[in-house]
Design an enzyme around this catalytic site. Structure first.
Site, PDB file in Angstrom:
ATOM      1  N   TYR A  77      17.029  37.375  41.694  1.00 24.27           N
ATOM      2  CA  TYR A  77      17.075  38.247  40.583  1.00 24.27           C
ATOM      3  C   TYR A  77      17.856  39.400  40.795  1.00 24.27           C
ATOM      4  O   TYR A  77      18.689  39.906  40.483  1.00 24.27           O
ATOM      5  CB  TYR A  77      15.758  38.666  39.836  1.00 24.27           C
ATOM      6  N   LYS A 127      21.745  40.630  39.758  1.00 23.27           N
ATOM      7  CA  LYS A 127      21.694  41.964  39.104  1.00 23.27           C
ATOM      8  C   LYS A 127      22.620  42.889  39.997  1.00 23.27           C
ATOM      9  O   LYS A 127      23.471  43.721  39.328  1.00 23.27           O
ATOM     10  CB  LYS A 127      20.438  42.576  38.616  1.00 23.27           C
TER      11      LYS A 127
HETATM   12  N1  LIG Z   1      12.508  42.178  29.934  1.00 22.79           N
HETATM   13  C1  LIG Z   1      12.691  42.823  30.944  1.00 22.79           C
HETATM   14  O1  LIG Z   1      11.654  43.592  31.415  1.00 22.79           O
HETATM   15  C2  LIG Z   1      14.172  43.177  31.424  1.00 22.79           C
HETATM   16  C3  LIG Z   1      14.439  44.068  32.323  1.00 22.79           C
HETATM   17  C4  LIG Z   1      15.646  44.370  32.824  1.00 22.79           C
HETATM   18  C5  LIG Z   1      16.533  43.626  32.481  1.00 22.79           C
HETATM   19  N2  LIG Z   1      16.472  42.474  31.815  1.00 22.79           N
HETATM   20  C6  LIG Z   1      17.498  41.508  31.411  1.00 22.79           C
HETATM   21  O2  LIG Z   1      17.663  41.540  30.002  1.00 22.79           O
HETATM   22  C7  LIG Z   1      17.927  40.232  29.555  1.00 22.79           C
HETATM   23  C8  LIG Z   1      17.247  39.776  28.291  1.00 22.79           C
HETATM   24  O3  LIG Z   1      15.883  39.626  28.928  1.00 22.79           O
HETATM   25  P1  LIG Z   1      14.728  39.353  27.930  1.00 22.79           P
HETATM   26  O4  LIG Z   1      13.642  39.864  28.594  1.00 22.79           O
HETATM   27  O5  LIG Z   1      15.119  39.262  26.554  1.00 22.79           O
HETATM   28  O6  LIG Z   1      14.667  37.659  28.347  1.00 22.79           O
HETATM   29  P2  LIG Z   1      14.059  36.184  27.428  1.00 22.79           P
HETATM   30  O7  LIG Z   1      13.192  36.802  26.603  1.00 22.79           O
HETATM   31  O8  LIG Z   1      13.734  35.091  28.646  1.00 22.79           O
HETATM   32  O9  LIG Z   1      15.587  35.774  26.845  1.00 22.79           O
HETATM   33  C9  LIG Z   1      16.416  35.163  27.778  1.00 22.79           C
HETATM   34  C10 LIG Z   1      17.849  34.833  26.913  1.00 22.79           C
HETATM   35  O10 LIG Z   1      18.707  34.189  27.661  1.00 22.79           O
HETATM   36  C11 LIG Z   1      19.113  33.162  27.000  1.00 22.79           C
HETATM   37  N3  LIG Z   1      19.730  32.025  28.372  1.00 22.79           N
HETATM   38  C12 LIG Z   1      19.071  31.685  29.364  1.00 22.79           C
HETATM   39  N4  LIG Z   1      19.932  31.125  29.929  1.00 22.79           N
HETATM   40  C13 LIG Z   1      20.830  30.847  29.159  1.00 22.79           C
HETATM   41  C14 LIG Z   1      22.206  30.102  29.338  1.00 22.79           C
HETATM   42  N5  LIG Z   1      22.451  29.400  30.489  1.00 22.79           N
HETATM   43  N6  LIG Z   1      22.951  30.103  28.394  1.00 22.79           N
HETATM   44  C15 LIG Z   1      22.828  30.794  27.145  1.00 22.79           C
HETATM   45  N7  LIG Z   1      21.865  31.666  27.104  1.00 22.79           N
HETATM   46  C16 LIG Z   1      20.754  31.444  28.013  1.00 22.79           C
HETATM   47  C17 LIG Z   1      17.690  32.490  26.401  1.00 22.79           C
HETATM   48  O11 LIG Z   1      18.227  31.684  25.293  1.00 22.79           O
HETATM   49  P3  LIG Z   1      17.914  29.892  25.424  1.00 22.79           P
HETATM   50  O12 LIG Z   1      16.689  29.734  26.277  1.00 22.79           O
HETATM   51  O13 LIG Z   1      17.723  29.776  24.151  1.00 22.79           O
HETATM   52  O14 LIG Z   1      19.217  29.507  26.134  1.00 22.79           O
HETATM   53  C18 LIG Z   1      17.347  33.630  25.875  1.00 22.79           C
HETATM   54  O15 LIG Z   1      17.842  34.002  24.629  1.00 22.79           O
HETATM   55  C19 LIG Z   1      18.346  39.611  30.985  1.00 22.79           C
HETATM   56  O16 LIG Z   1      19.613  39.600  31.309  1.00 22.79           O
HETATM   57  C20 LIG Z   1      17.181  40.205  31.736  1.00 22.79           C
HETATM   58  O17 LIG Z   1      17.654  39.976  33.010  1.00 22.79           O
HETATM   59  C21 LIG Z   1      15.211  42.226  31.071  1.00 22.79           C
END
Ligand SMILES: NC(=O)c1ccc[n+]([C@@H]2O[C@H](COP(=O)([O-])OP(=O)(O)OC[C@H]3O[C@@H](n4cnc5c(N)ncnc54)[C@H](OP(=O)(O)O)[C@@H]3O)[C@@H](O)[C@H]2O)c1
Length: 256
Positions: A161, A165
């Site tokens: 990860y 990033k």
């Molecule tokens: N939550 C945190 O604490 C946090 C912190 C820093 C950064 N981020 C970043 O923010 C972003 C969103 O995170 P989140 O917490 O909302 O995660 P999440 O709830 O797990 O959602 C992830 C999203 O990515 C989609 N996805 C995964 N693989 C995919 C693929 N191959 N093609 C198209 N879509 C795909 C999933 O949709 P499907 O499964 O429907 O395809 C889902 O909509 C990520 O990049 C994560 O690394 C999150």
């Protein structure tokens, strides 16, 4: 540029959000819709995307749900083409789709490594390329990728990860420099922990929560809406001279 109810106004602009079936991507899409934008929603789960599109439509917005796998070049190209066909323009791309595996580096499998790099880094590149090509041709566009504090600070059990990033940070800078002459702005937002499905298990454990928040000067994690200001700034005309920037939204974590 106008500002309404604390949000920038994106009336008649088209915003594409990958990974908008749930979590942060869904909330970002709803926020842009409230700010007047037409939305293109992308992920692998079309049913869930339809539900998000319904929510948007109920509030009077317009959304096109499209199945896309960001790791698949053909799928991404078809996704970008359909977005342009439907709305005639794409003003903003939010590269949000992402995945995380938590495992000691000694145990992380090759499949987990590959999947993380493919979705987080290669996916960000393929979407930026497919949408960016047309933005370069038309001479305008904003690309914003969701990086992470873990692009800047190492974290145990997050090797793939952190690497993915970190890659997004340099990809952002490389594309920003290459596409600046075409008025295509490429920036990233780097959050620390946000309350979503991705982090629910970890944050629900009180001991984990205490340890995580001890590293954050504001002594708490963020809610999805606390990212909107940074994202909307980078998506709006207010950032007309900002490109290649990584905006930390981390409660001061990287300021120690
Ligand atoms: N939550 C945190 O604490 C946090 C912190 C820093 C950064 N981020 C970043 O923010 C972003 C969103 O995170 P989140 O917490 O909302 O995660 P999440 O709830 O797990 O959602 C992830 C999203 O990515 C989609 N996805 C995964 N693989 C995919 C693929 N191959 N093609 C198209 N879509 C795909 C999933 O949709 P499907 O499964 O429907 O395809 C889902 O909509 C990520 O990049 C994560 O690394 C999150």
């Amino acid at each position: 540029m106008t500002c309404k109810e604390g949000n920038f106004n994106f009336k008649d602009k088209t915003v594409v959000v990958t990974g908008s079936s749930r979590g942060l991507g869904k909330e970002i899409a709803l926020a842009f819709s409230k700010a007047g934008a037409n939305l293109v929603l992308g992920s692998r789960s079309l049913d869930q995307l339809h539900r998000v599109a319904e929510e948007i439509k109920k509030e009077g917005g317009r959304a096109l749900p499209l199945e896309v796998d960001v790791t698949d070049r053909e799928s991404v190209k078809a996704f970008a083409d359909k977005a342009w066909e439907e709305f005639g323009r794409v003003d903003v791309l939010i590269n949000n789709a992402g995945v995380i595996y938590r495992a000691p580096a000694t145990e992380l499998s090759e499949e987990q490594w590959d999947e993380t790099i493919d979705i987080n880094l290669k996916g960000t590149f393929l979407c930026s390329q497919a949408v960016g090509q047309k933005m370069v041709e038309t001479g305008s566009g904003k690309i914003i990728s969701i990086a992470s504090d873990k692009a800047f600070v190492g974290y145990p059990g997050r090797a793939a990860y952190c690497a993915s990033k970190g890659g997004i940070v340099m990809l952002t800078k490389a594309l920003a420099v290459e596409w600046a002459p075409y008025n295509v702005h490429v920036n990233a937002v780097a959050p620390t922990y946000v309350e979503t499905e991705m982090t629910r298990d970890i944050l629900n454990d009180p001991e984990n929560y205490r340890e995580i928040t001890r590293a954050i000067p504001m002594n708490r994690v963020s809610k999805p809406h606390e990212l909107f200001g940074a994202i909307m700034l980078l998506a709006s005309d207010a950032s007309s001279f900002i490109t290649g920037h990584i905006l930390m939204v981390d409660g001061g974590l990287t300021a120690w």
